[in-house]
Design a protein around this motif. Structure first.
Motif, mmCIF file in Angstrom:
data_model
loop_
_atom_site.group_PDB
_atom_site.id
_atom_site.type_symbol
_atom_site.label_atom_id
_atom_site.label_comp_id
_atom_site.label_asym_id
_atom_site.label_seq_id
_atom_site.Cartn_x
_atom_site.Cartn_y
_atom_site.Cartn_z
ATOM 1 N N VAL A 101 -74.063 -36.334 29.766
ATOM 2 C CA VAL A 101 -74.423 -35.920 28.407
ATOM 3 C C VAL A 101 -74.109 -34.431 28.222
ATOM 4 O O VAL A 101 -73.494 -34.032 27.230
ATOM 5 N N GLU A 102 -74.525 -33.619 29.179
ATOM 6 C CA GLU A 102 -74.278 -32.169 29.096
ATOM 7 C C GLU A 102 -72.782 -31.869 28.992
ATOM 8 O O GLU A 102 -72.350 -31.067 28.150
ATOM 9 N N GLU A 103 -71.974 -32.513 29.822
ATOM 10 C CA GLU A 103 -70.528 -32.268 29.827
ATOM 11 C C GLU A 103 -69.891 -32.710 28.514
ATOM 12 O O GLU A 103 -68.958 -32.070 28.016
ATOM 13 N N MET A 119 -72.022 -20.329 26.542
ATOM 14 C CA MET A 119 -72.030 -21.797 26.515
ATOM 15 C C MET A 119 -73.448 -22.332 26.737
ATOM 16 O O MET A 119 -73.916 -23.215 26.009
ATOM 17 N N ASN A 120 -74.131 -21.782 27.742
ATOM 18 C CA ASN A 120 -75.493 -22.238 28.059
ATOM 19 C C ASN A 120 -76.473 -21.935 26.922
ATOM 20 O O ASN A 120 -77.378 -22.724 26.638
ATOM 21 N N LYS A 121 -76.259 -20.798 26.267
ATOM 22 C CA LYS A 121 -77.131 -20.425 25.141
ATOM 23 C C LYS A 121 -76.967 -21.409 23.980
ATOM 24 O O LYS A 121 -77.943 -21.878 23.394
ATOM 25 N N ARG A 122 -75.724 -21.739 23.674
ATOM 26 C CA ARG A 122 -75.466 -22.696 22.580
ATOM 27 C C ARG A 122 -75.952 -24.095 22.953
ATOM 28 O O ARG A 122 -76.462 -24.828 22.102
ATOM 29 N N LEU A 123 -75.770 -24.464 24.221
ATOM 30 C CA LEU A 123 -76.233 -25.778 24.687
ATOM 31 C C LEU A 123 -77.742 -25.892 24.515
ATOM 32 O O LEU A 123 -78.255 -26.904 24.036
ATOM 33 N N LYS A 124 -78.459 -24.845 24.903
ATOM 34 C CA LYS A 124 -79.921 -24.836 24.789
ATOM 35 C C LYS A 124 -80.351 -24.987 23.325
ATOM 36 O O LYS A 124 -81.227 -25.798 22.993
ATOM 37 N N SER A 125 -79.717 -24.233 22.429
ATOM 38 C CA SER A 125 -80.066 -24.285 21.000
ATOM 39 C C SER A 125 -79.834 -25.674 20.424
ATOM 40 O O SER A 125 -80.687 -26.226 19.725
ATOM 41 N N ALA A 126 -78.652 -26.250 20.716
ATOM 42 C CA ALA A 126 -78.296 -27.557 20.145
ATOM 43 C C ALA A 126 -79.191 -28.663 20.678
ATOM 44 O O ALA A 126 -79.668 -29.516 19.919
ATOM 45 N N LEU A 135 -82.049 -35.391 28.542
ATOM 46 C CA LEU A 135 -80.960 -36.362 28.746
ATOM 47 C C LEU A 135 -79.727 -35.755 29.408
ATOM 48 O O LEU A 135 -78.784 -36.465 29.745
ATOM 49 N N LEU A 136 -79.723 -34.444 29.611
ATOM 50 C CA LEU A 136 -78.490 -33.722 29.955
ATOM 51 C C LEU A 136 -77.776 -34.252 31.195
ATOM 52 O O LEU A 136 -76.540 -34.257 31.241
ATOM 53 N N LYS A 137 -78.502 -34.677 32.198
ATOM 54 C CA LYS A 137 -77.864 -35.117 33.453
ATOM 55 C C LYS A 137 -77.546 -36.618 33.463
ATOM 56 O O LYS A 137 -76.967 -37.138 34.415
ATOM 57 N N LYS A 138 -77.934 -37.312 32.403
ATOM 58 C CA LYS A 138 -77.686 -38.759 32.334
ATOM 59 C C LYS A 138 -76.230 -39.038 31.954
ATOM 60 O O LYS A 138 -75.547 -38.202 31.356
ATOM 61 N N ARG A 139 -75.787 -40.243 32.284
ATOM 62 C CA ARG A 139 -74.471 -40.730 31.836
ATOM 63 C C ARG A 139 -74.657 -41.432 30.493
ATOM 64 O O ARG A 139 -75.768 -41.865 30.142
ATOM 65 N N GLN A 149 -76.023 -41.008 19.502
ATOM 66 C CA GLN A 149 -75.617 -40.341 18.263
ATOM 67 C C GLN A 149 -76.144 -38.911 18.221
ATOM 68 O O GLN A 149 -75.474 -38.014 17.714
ATOM 69 N N ARG A 150 -77.320 -38.674 18.778
ATOM 70 C CA ARG A 150 -77.837 -37.299 18.873
ATOM 71 C C ARG A 150 -76.919 -36.438 19.740
ATOM 72 O O ARG A 150 -76.648 -35.278 19.425
ATOM 73 N N VAL A 151 -76.459 -37.018 20.829
ATOM 74 C CA VAL A 151 -75.527 -36.304 21.720
ATOM 75 C C VAL A 151 -74.234 -35.987 20.975
ATOM 76 O O VAL A 151 -73.695 -34.874 21.060
ATOM 77 N N ALA A 152 -73.720 -36.979 20.225
ATOM 78 C CA ALA A 152 -72.494 -36.778 19.453
ATOM 79 C C ALA A 152 -72.674 -35.674 18.404
ATOM 80 O O ALA A 152 -71.763 -34.871 18.171
ATOM 81 N N ILE A 153 -73.852 -35.635 17.782
ATOM 82 C CA ILE A 153 -74.134 -34.592 16.787
ATOM 83 C C ILE A 153 -74.206 -33.226 17.462
ATOM 84 O O ILE A 153 -73.671 -32.236 16.955
ATOM 85 N N ALA A 154 -74.859 -33.175 18.640
ATOM 86 C CA ALA A 154 -74.942 -31.909 19.386
ATOM 87 C C ALA A 154 -73.543 -31.397 19.717
ATOM 88 O O ALA A 154 -73.245 -30.203 19.578
ATOM 89 N N ARG A 155 -72.668 -32.294 20.173
ATOM 90 C CA ARG A 155 -71.275 -31.904 20.474
ATOM 91 C C ARG A 155 -70.567 -31.399 19.224
ATOM 92 O O ARG A 155 -69.768 -30.462 19.273
#
Length: 252
Positions: A101-103, A119-126, A135-139, A149-155
């Motif tokens: 999910v994170e990748e 990158m880490n700052k934006r990842l944390k905010s999103a 969910l970050l470490k999940k596949r 869909q939440r992951v897709a929106i974050a991306r």
């Protein structure tokens, strides 16, 4: 300030018989607007979104995003423009199954070689905004459709695009997940002031927007503004879809 300007847009598909999918469509999106495109099957709404997203090229007219004309850029500059100016959310999520999910979320930043700290700052905010930090470490196969869909929106928002484009973003979700995802879109629109253009056939989904543009037979037919009464807005959308013809489930 206009984030999107569509001017006399035309799209003709050539074949044994030429087909005009879009004919002289013009409208603007101001910064921070949340707008839906609706219309009967074959009306041209997906073609319109594909032209704005640069997936397809118009036959005539102009598309200007944040002061730039993407269809006049060469391939390298267009690829960079897409990554920096546009965010995409699709019905089928379009996540990369081999990545976590994170990748998946940081993929746009990786492609642009953004420094790790930023990158880490934006990842944390999103991920905090979308409540998916755990969910970050999940596949991708380990999460539900609503979570995907939440992951897709974050991306789609991690690179802070000028324009977020969504194509039937709730089409594969159950009714509870639909409300959750649309609440998120509304929150992103308000808290980040993100300009959003969304194609949907669902009047309930469209009622989260500030304006609905209706197209029919490739032409701009009408538009409705929300005002202060959301249920009244929803009723007007239903009435317009009925007026355009077809059963509700046919308006795709």
């Amino acid at each position: 300030m206009s984030i999107l300007e569509v001017k006399q847009l035309e799209k003709i598909y050539c074949g044994k018989v030429n087909y005009t999918a879009l004919n002289g469509v013009s409208f603007d999106l101001e910064e921070g607007e949340f707008v839906a495109i609706m219309g009967p099957s074959g009306s041209g709404k997906t073609t319109l979104l594909n032209c704005v997203s640069t997936i397809d090229s118009p036959t005539g007219g102009q598309i200007i995003v944040n002061g730039k004309e993407p269809h006049e850029l060469n391939n390298d500059k267009l690829a960079k423009f897409r990554r920096q100016e546009l965010g995409f959310v699709f019905q089928d999520f379009n996540l990369v199954n081999t990545l976590t999910v994170e990748e998946n979320i940081i993929l746009p930043l990786t492609l642009d070689s953004i420094p790790e700290k930023a990158m880490n700052k934006r990842l944390k905010s999103a991920t905090e905004l979308l409540s998916i930090e755990d969910l970050l470490k999940k596949r991708t196969f380990e999460i539900s459709g609503g979570q995907a869909q939440r992951v897709a929106i974050a991306r789609a928002i991690i690179h802070e695009p000028s324009l977020l484009l969504a194509d039937e973003p709730t089409g594969n979700l159950d009714s509870k997940a639909v409300k959750d995802v649309m609440d998120l879109f509304a929150s992103i629109n308000k808290s980040l002031h993100t300009t959003i253009l969304m194609v949907t056939h669902d009047a309930y989904v469209a009622s989260f927007c500030s304006r609905v543009i209706f197209i029919k037979d490739g032409k701009l037919y009408n538009e409705i503004h929300c005002g202060h009464n959301k249920s009244e807005f929803y009723g007007k959308i239903i009435d317009m879809l009925s007026f355009l013809g077809g059963e509700r489930n046919d308006l795709k």
